[in-house]
Design an enzyme around this catalytic site. Structure first.
Site, short mmCIF file in Angstrom:
data_model
loop_
_atom_site.label_atom_id
_atom_site.label_comp_id
_atom_site.label_asym_id
_atom_site.label_seq_id
_atom_site.Cartn_x
_atom_site.Cartn_y
_atom_site.Cartn_z
N TRP A 1 -3.05 -2.65 -1.70
CA TRP A 1 -2.69 -4.02 -2.08
C TRP A 1 -3.41 -4.91 -1.08
O TRP A 1 -3.11 -4.89 0.12
CB TRP A 1 -1.16 -4.20 -1.99
CG TRP A 1 -0.66 -5.50 -2.52
CD1 TRP A 1 -0.34 -5.80 -3.82
CD2 TRP A 1 -0.39 -6.68 -1.76
NE1 TRP A 1 0.11 -7.09 -3.90
CE2 TRP A 1 0.09 -7.66 -2.66
CE3 TRP A 1 -0.50 -7.02 -0.42
CZ2 TRP A 1 0.46 -8.95 -2.26
CZ3 TRP A 1 -0.14 -8.30 -0.01
CH2 TRP A 1 0.34 -9.24 -0.93
N GLU B 1 17.61 -17.01 -9.78
CA GLU B 1 17.14 -15.64 -10.04
C GLU B 1 16.52 -15.56 -11.45
O GLU B 1 15.49 -14.92 -11.65
CB GLU B 1 18.32 -14.66 -9.88
CG GLU B 1 18.12 -13.26 -10.43
CD GLU B 1 16.99 -12.47 -9.79
OE1 GLU B 1 16.35 -12.96 -8.86
OE2 GLU B 1 16.74 -11.35 -10.26
N LYS C 1 5.97 -4.20 -4.64
CA LYS C 1 7.40 -3.89 -4.68
C LYS C 1 8.02 -3.95 -3.30
O LYS C 1 9.06 -4.55 -3.09
CB LYS C 1 7.58 -2.50 -5.28
CG LYS C 1 9.02 -2.06 -5.44
CD LYS C 1 9.70 -2.81 -6.56
CE LYS C 1 11.15 -2.43 -6.73
NZ LYS C 1 11.88 -3.49 -7.45
N ARG D 1 4.66 0.23 -6.27
CA ARG D 1 4.65 -0.62 -5.10
C ARG D 1 3.70 -1.81 -5.25
O ARG D 1 3.75 -2.74 -4.45
CB ARG D 1 4.25 0.20 -3.88
CG ARG D 1 5.23 1.30 -3.56
CD ARG D 1 4.65 2.30 -2.60
NE ARG D 1 4.61 1.80 -1.25
CZ ARG D 1 5.52 2.07 -0.31
NH1 ARG D 1 6.54 2.82 -0.60
NH2 ARG D 1 5.40 1.59 0.90
N ASN E 1 -1.43 1.81 5.81
CA ASN E 1 -0.54 0.79 5.23
C ASN E 1 -0.15 -0.13 6.38
O ASN E 1 0.23 0.34 7.44
CB ASN E 1 0.69 1.49 4.65
CG ASN E 1 1.73 0.51 4.11
OD1 ASN E 1 1.46 -0.68 4.00
ND2 ASN E 1 2.90 1.02 3.78
N GLY E 2 -0.26 -1.45 6.16
CA GLY E 2 0.09 -2.40 7.23
C GLY E 2 -1.11 -3.23 7.63
O GLY E 2 -2.08 -3.33 6.87
N CYS F 1 0.83 -1.20 0.00
CA CYS F 1 0.00 0.00 0.00
C CYS F 1 0.86 1.25 0.00
O CYS F 1 1.93 1.29 0.61
CB CYS F 1 -0.89 0.03 1.23
SG CYS F 1 -1.94 -1.41 1.37
N LYS G 1 12.71 -14.45 -12.20
CA LYS G 1 12.36 -13.35 -13.10
C LYS G 1 11.33 -13.84 -14.13
O LYS G 1 10.38 -13.13 -14.43
CB LYS G 1 13.59 -12.82 -13.86
CG LYS G 1 14.58 -12.01 -13.07
CD LYS G 1 14.17 -10.58 -12.83
CE LYS G 1 13.50 -10.41 -11.51
NZ LYS G 1 14.34 -10.28 -10.34
N GLU H 1 7.85 -14.36 -12.44
CA GLU H 1 7.09 -13.22 -11.95
C GLU H 1 6.56 -12.32 -13.05
O GLU H 1 5.50 -11.73 -12.89
CB GLU H 1 7.82 -12.42 -10.87
CG GLU H 1 9.16 -11.90 -11.22
CD GLU H 1 9.84 -11.20 -10.04
OE1 GLU H 1 9.20 -10.88 -9.04
OE2 GLU H 1 11.05 -10.96 -10.16
N HIS I 1 18.64 -35.68 -9.47
CA HIS I 1 17.96 -36.14 -8.26
C HIS I 1 16.48 -35.79 -8.27
O HIS I 1 15.87 -35.74 -7.21
CB HIS I 1 18.67 -35.56 -7.03
CG HIS I 1 20.10 -35.96 -6.96
ND1 HIS I 1 20.51 -37.21 -6.56
CD2 HIS I 1 21.23 -35.29 -7.31
CE1 HIS I 1 21.83 -37.28 -6.64
NE2 HIS I 1 22.29 -36.13 -7.10
C1 F6R Z 1 11.84 -10.04 -7.35
C2 F6R Z 1 11.81 -9.05 -6.30
C3 F6R Z 1 11.55 -9.51 -4.92
C4 F6R Z 1 12.37 -8.70 -3.89
C5 F6R Z 1 11.97 -9.09 -2.48
C6 F6R Z 1 12.81 -8.39 -1.43
O1 F6R Z 1 12.13 -9.47 -8.59
O2 F6R Z 1 11.97 -7.87 -6.53
O3 F6R Z 1 11.78 -10.87 -4.78
O4 F6R Z 1 13.73 -8.94 -4.12
O5 F6R Z 1 10.62 -8.77 -2.26
O6 F6R Z 1 12.68 -7.01 -1.51
P1 F6R Z 1 13.75 -6.06 -0.87
O7 F6R Z 1 15.03 -6.25 -1.60
O8 F6R Z 1 13.19 -4.68 -1.04
O9 F6R Z 1 13.88 -6.45 0.57
#
Ligand code: F6R
Length: 608
Positions: free
Chosen positions: A74, A478, A603, A27, A98-99, A2, A482, A485, A501
């Site tokens: 959110w 990673e 985000k 976000r 927010n929260g 949020c 990517k 997501e 395995h």
């Molecule tokens: C994936 C992504 C998330 C963040 C995770 C941690 O592309 O962006 O997996 O890496 O939510 O976020 P931070 O780094 O802000 O703690």
């Protein structure tokens, strides 16, 4: 998650609130709304879905007022809908939050018994009714806020607008960040500095437990013990174009192509290029650290997983890496003399932040690597080092990740020099490789056509597998994250040696397998795994350098090759991460997904 914005000023605020919400879009959200005080009436506009829906509603049916609040939601408690969108209101107050209010169910029951009628499924609405109840009892707004804060449990940032108080907003922070900006006869409130950037760069960050009364002239802040307190006014410079796409189709693409600069800026802050020596801004006593525990979430966790190899191989320091949400509840005994390193782009991820608090309680030296100065982790850690990636708007982390790796590589060399596991000459050799990274990154990003071609092979797939060994095993994970997501293709990243395995059972002629095989000490083994994929009919695409190509051609391995430059232990995971980012980007654009705001994702993850 949020996002919050508020303005108390001397000009109409409604359109500016919506503009502010646009800067919070990154976000992640599913509905949005604004509320203003117009001629002593609370006016609200809310809409489910993208901000354009709110903008259209406002254009058709505008609202006035010089004081207002806005919110991107959110969903946590209650489905995404107009009824659940913030602001929530009564005839006396409007609230954005927010929260999570953890004891909301109990409070709601009590309030319903007292005759309060709820109109949403949210936890937030209890704040509206508590405030209203206390105001009805004759309490002044600030006193009503104090009572409300005493009643609610959980993590939150709140902004409250009160009917009859045209020039005032009330704010409170517990857990979720909140910043007050000071402008010219106007005050601003935001979840972060980015939302306030075009209006003011003069900011006061609320501390844990703070609450405040904000007027156009400034704010009076109170600490958790209700004492009036001054929080320092800080100048935060965020460039005006940080929240624009700068000619790119998506923020993610812009941010991928910023990496030669962001990695260079990060390295420049840590290495003196003239003397080829380190200039780490914090003096960590690596020699007296018995063990390093690295903790993070998501992509940031994968950077810890790469760094484990570096710190163990180069600095000979034992490292454990952990996902923050697991670490918090595992009751892991942390050693005397240990250090705990936390990595976070936002510096606000709740699990990582709480893990840091726990490590402090366990007497660990805490080190943060964050991209957002003045974020909660930045301020809480004993030592903090900044990545210089600039604001990352695309939900999928790209430039923050490579900047994190650049910082970790430098910290590893710092540790190795202090622990005597590297000579100065050896350290200089590593630094030379790092200093050359921005050029190498630039070169790799120019080979777009290669990645677009591979993306065409990924696009029709339902599943994909990414394989790597050593420092490129986390890059395989990673790469898979990517792809998942932003293109919604199911993908797994595996240690190439683990494939036999289990995951090998998945391989058939429909399964693309991305193999990361730089010419390092793991390459020959990885190429054997590549052969196993091909023997089972998988669609094998191998990222390797000219030495790898020679091996593959000599052994007659029938695989597609994407050629990479030769790399080095510290540079290879950074370089190999780049094509993984572009593969997912091009695959997603072929599929037509919402690259910058993929479904369900946020985000800055400020709830557990
Ligand atoms: C994936 C992504 C998330 C963040 C995770 C941690 O592309 O962006 O997996 O890496 O939510 O976020 P931070 O780094 O802000 O703690």
């Amino acid at each position: 998650m949020c996002g919050i914005v508020g303005i108390v000023g001397h000009q109409p605020v409604a359109q500016r609130l919506i503009d502010g919400l646009k800067r919070l879009e990154y976000r992640g959200y599913d509905s949005a709304g604004i509320a203003t005080l117009d001629q002593n009436e609370i006016c609200i506009r809310r809409a489910q879905g993208k901000l354009q829906a709110l903008q259209d509603l406002f254009t058709q049916d505008s609202i006035n007022g010089m004081t207002g609040i806005g919110h991107t939601r959110w969903a946590t408690h209650g489905i995404p809908s107009e009824a659940n969108a913030h602001p929530h209101s009564s005839d006396k107050v409007a609230v954005v939050h927010n929260g999570i209010i953890e004891n909301y169910a109990h409070l709601k029951e009590k309030l319903i018994k007292k005759g309060h009628a709820f109109t949403s499924q949210t936890d937030t609405e209890v704040v509206v009714h508590l405030m209203t109840d206390y105001l009805n009892q004759g309490l002044k707004p600030l006193e009503a806020l104090r009572q409300t804060l005493a009643d609610i449990e959980g993590a939150f940032a709140l902004v409250i607008l009160i009917k009859g108080d045209n020039n005032t907003l009330l704010v409170a922070r517990r857990g979720s960040p909140l910043v007050i900006g000071e402008g010219n006869g106007e005050s601003f409130i935001g979840s972060d500095a980015l939302v306030l950037a075009p209006w003011t760069q003069q900011l006061r960050y609320l501390e844990e437990g703070d609450y405040a009364i904000v007027t156009p002239q400034g704010s009076q802040i109170y600490d958790i013990d209700h004492h009036p307190i001054d929080r320092p006014l800080k100048t935060i410079n965020i460039s005006a174009d940080a929240a624009t796409k700068g000619g790119y189709d998506h923020f993610m693409l812009k941010e991928i192509f910023e990496q030669p600069t962001t990695v260079k800026d990060t390295l420049d802050s840590l290495i003196n290029a003239d003397t080829e020596t380190l200039k780490i801004p914090v003096n960590i006593d690596w020699n007296n650290i018995s063990k390093l525990t690295m903790i993070a979430c998501g992509t940031s966790y994968f950077s810890t997983a790469v760094a484990k190899y570096w710190f163990e191989m180069i600095a000979k320091l034992p490292v454990e890496v952990d996902i923050a949400s697991e670490f918090r509840y595992r009751e892991s005994p942390l050693p005397t003399g240990g250090a705990a390193l936390f990595i976070s782009q936002s510096g606000e991820t709740i699990d990582t932040l709480e893990a840091m608090k726990q490590a402090k309680e366990d007497h660990q030296t805490t080190i943060a690597i964050v991209n957002v100065p003045e974020s909660s982790m930045d301020r809480l850690a004993d030592y903090s080092v900044h990545t210089k990636a600039g604001p990352e708007i695309g939900v999928a982390s790209t430039k923050a990740f490579t900047a994190q790796l650049a910082v970790l590589a430098c910290l590893c060399l710092d540790a190795a020099i202090k622990r005597g596991t590297l000579t100065e000459t050896e350290a200089r050799e590593h630094l030379q490789h790092l200093l050359n990274l921005p050029n190498e990154i630039y070169g790799i990003l120019q080979k777009e056509a290669d990645y677009q071609q591979v993306a065409h092979r990924l696009q029709p797939a339902r599943d994909a597998l990414y394989l790597g060994r050593g420092t490129n095993f986390p890059i395989a994970m990673e790469g898979a994250l990517k792809l998942k997501e932003i293109s919604y293709i199911h993908a797994e990243g595996y240690a190439a040696g683990e494939m036999k395995h289990g995951p090998i059972a998945l391989i058939d002629e429909l399964m693309p397998v991305i193999v990361l095989a730089p010419s390092d000490k793991w390459m020959v083994k990885t190429l054997s795994n590549l052969q196993e994929v091909i023997a089972r009919g998988g669609i094998a695409i191998c990222f390797t350098d000219c030495i790898g190509r020679t091996h593959i051609e000599k052994d007659g391995i029938p695989t597609q090759i994407v050629e990479m430059p030769e790399s080095h232990l510290l540079t290879s995971p950074i370089l190999y991460a780049l094509p993984m980012q572009l593969l997912s980007y091009y695959t997603a654009t072929l599929k037509g997904t919402d690259v910058d705001q993929p479904r369900n994702l946020a985000k800055s993850v400020t709830v557990e």
